[in-house]
Write an enzyme that holds these catalytic residues in place. Structure first.
Site, PDB file in Angstrom:
ATOM      1  N   GLY A  40     -30.294  34.999  86.115  1.00 31.60           N
ATOM      2  CA  GLY A  40     -31.276  35.430  87.287  1.00 31.60           C
ATOM      3  C   GLY A  40     -30.657  36.816  87.973  1.00 31.60           C
ATOM      4  N   CYS A  41     -29.357  37.061  88.000  1.00 36.83           N
ATOM      5  CA  CYS A  41     -28.760  38.045  88.583  1.00 36.83           C
ATOM      6  C   CYS A  41     -28.801  39.486  87.764  1.00 36.83           C
ATOM      7  CB  CYS A  41     -27.313  37.807  89.026  1.00 36.83           C
ATOM      8  SG  CYS A  41     -27.211  36.820  90.352  1.00 36.83           S
ATOM      9  N   THR A  42     -28.699  39.028  86.342  1.00 36.97           N
ATOM     10  CA  THR A  42     -28.597  40.324  85.649  1.00 36.97           C
ATOM     11  C   THR A  42     -30.265  40.706  85.883  1.00 36.97           C
ATOM     12  OG1 THR A  42     -27.105  39.590  84.379  1.00 36.97           O
ATOM     13  CG2 THR A  42     -28.504  40.915  83.251  1.00 36.97           C
ATOM     14  N   ALA A  45     -31.097  42.647  89.038  1.00 37.82           N
ATOM     15  CA  ALA A  45     -30.659  43.956  88.904  1.00 37.82           C
ATOM     16  C   ALA A  45     -31.068  45.116  87.863  1.00 37.82           C
ATOM     17  CB  ALA A  45     -29.070  44.067  88.355  1.00 37.82           C
TER      18      ALA A  45
END
Length: 150
Positions: A40-42, A45
């Site tokens: 999710g963070c990738t 970003a």
């Protein structure tokens, strides 16, 4: 929770200090995410990176914040060719100030972690909009639209 950019200093990927107050003078997006190089963070970003030129054209600076180290941010940025600036909040002071450090629960186990949240500030450094418990798909575009409307 903050209502303007706080007088906190975070650490940029190159190890240099980044005072949040230095973001004043133009609109800014400060988004908090749990951990470098997780799915999710990738995606979040990458989505902000895909719109980086649009944010720049609108005069808006975008900063991603997690408790990961500057070295972790460097690897994450290089691996995914990210175009957004990532900063480290290893002490958790910014997470606390923004109310992004919360109790979470997974499989019945409670723990403390970062709430995926985004804060939009106007050019004077005043809080203009907040998104909590962010769902990644479409979020970066929604933030860009709100920033353009300032």
């Amino acid at each position: 929770m903050v209502d303007e950019l706080p007088e906190l200093i975070l650490t940029a990927t190159d190890g240099s200090p980044l005072p949040l107050a230095s973001l004043r003078g133009r609109p800014a997006v400060v988004y908090f995410y749990p951990k470098d190089d997780t799915s999710g963070c990738t995606k979040e970003a990458q989505d902000f990176s895909l719109l980086a030129a649009d944010f720049t054209a609108a005069g808006v600076r975008v900063i991603g914040v997690s408790k990961d180290t500057p070295a972790s941010h460097q690897r994450f940025t290089g691996k995914h060719q990210l175009e957004v600036q990532l900063v480290s909040d290893e002490s958790g002071a910014a997470c606390e100030a923004f109310g992004a450090w919360i109790e979470k629960s997974m499989y019945g186990k409670k723990y403390m972690g970062i709430d995926r949240s985004t804060f939009l500030f106007d050019a004077a450094g005043r809080l203009a909009r907040v998104w909590r418990k962010v769902k990644v798909p479409g979020h970066a575009g929604e933030v860009l639209s709100a920033a353009r409307a300032l």
